[in-house]
Design a protein around this motif. Structure first.
Motif, PDB file in Angstrom:
ATOM      1  N   TRP A  24       0.773  -0.988  -0.112  1.00 15.87           N
ATOM      2  CA  TRP A  24      -0.035   0.021   0.459  1.00 15.87           C
ATOM      3  C   TRP A  24       0.690   1.329  -0.096  1.00 15.87           C
ATOM      4  CZ3 TRP A  24      -4.274   2.236  -1.696  1.00 15.87           C
ATOM      5  CH2 TRP A  24      -4.486   3.233  -0.740  1.00 15.87           C
ATOM      6  N   THR A  25       1.853   0.750   0.166  1.00 18.08           N
ATOM      7  CA  THR A  25       2.747   2.391   0.947  1.00 18.08           C
ATOM      8  C   THR A  25       3.157   2.546  -0.464  1.00 18.08           C
ATOM      9  OG1 THR A  25       4.710   1.759   1.544  1.00 18.08           O
ATOM     10  CG2 THR A  25       3.836   2.838   3.115  1.00 18.08           C
ATOM     11  N   GLN A  28       1.212   4.369  -2.525  1.00 15.86           N
ATOM     12  CA  GLN A  28       0.319   5.588  -2.436  1.00 15.86           C
ATOM     13  C   GLN A  28       2.013   6.470  -2.851  1.00 15.86           C
ATOM     14  OE1 GLN A  28       0.066   5.077   1.524  1.00 15.86           O
ATOM     15  NE2 GLN A  28      -1.991   5.644   1.283  1.00 15.86           N
ATOM     16  N   THR A  31       1.487   6.851  -6.734  1.00 17.07           N
ATOM     17  CA  THR A  31       0.254   7.670  -7.111  1.00 17.07           C
ATOM     18  C   THR A  31       0.608   8.916  -7.295  1.00 17.07           C
ATOM     19  OG1 THR A  31      -1.452   5.991  -6.301  1.00 17.07           O
ATOM     20  CG2 THR A  31      -2.204   8.407  -6.550  1.00 17.07           C
TER      21      THR A  31
END
Length: 65
Positions: A24-25, A28, A31
């Motif tokens: 998830w990091t 992010q 993104t």
């Protein structure tokens, strides 16, 4: 219809078992990088468009003189 259901079921099984998902990091971080690059590229496009608009306006003003 059974083939479609079987295909969807196999697709979900493939996604669960054989796909390596990023953390998830990391998602992010990527993104944010994409968002920054998009803003920079859009500003560069706007700048070049403004420059060409001014150049064309000057050229047509020169022709009308």
């Amino acid at each position: 219809m059974a083939k479609v259901v079987n295909y969807i079921s196999d697709a979900f099984t493939e996604l669960k078992a054989n796909v390596t998902w990023t953390s998830w990091t990391e998602v992010q971080r990527y993104t944010i990088i994409v968002a920054i690059f998009t803003v920079v590229l859009s500003l560069a496009t706007w700048g070049v468009d403004s420059l060409f608009a001014e150049a064309l306006a000057g050229f047509f003003n020169l022709l009308n003189s």
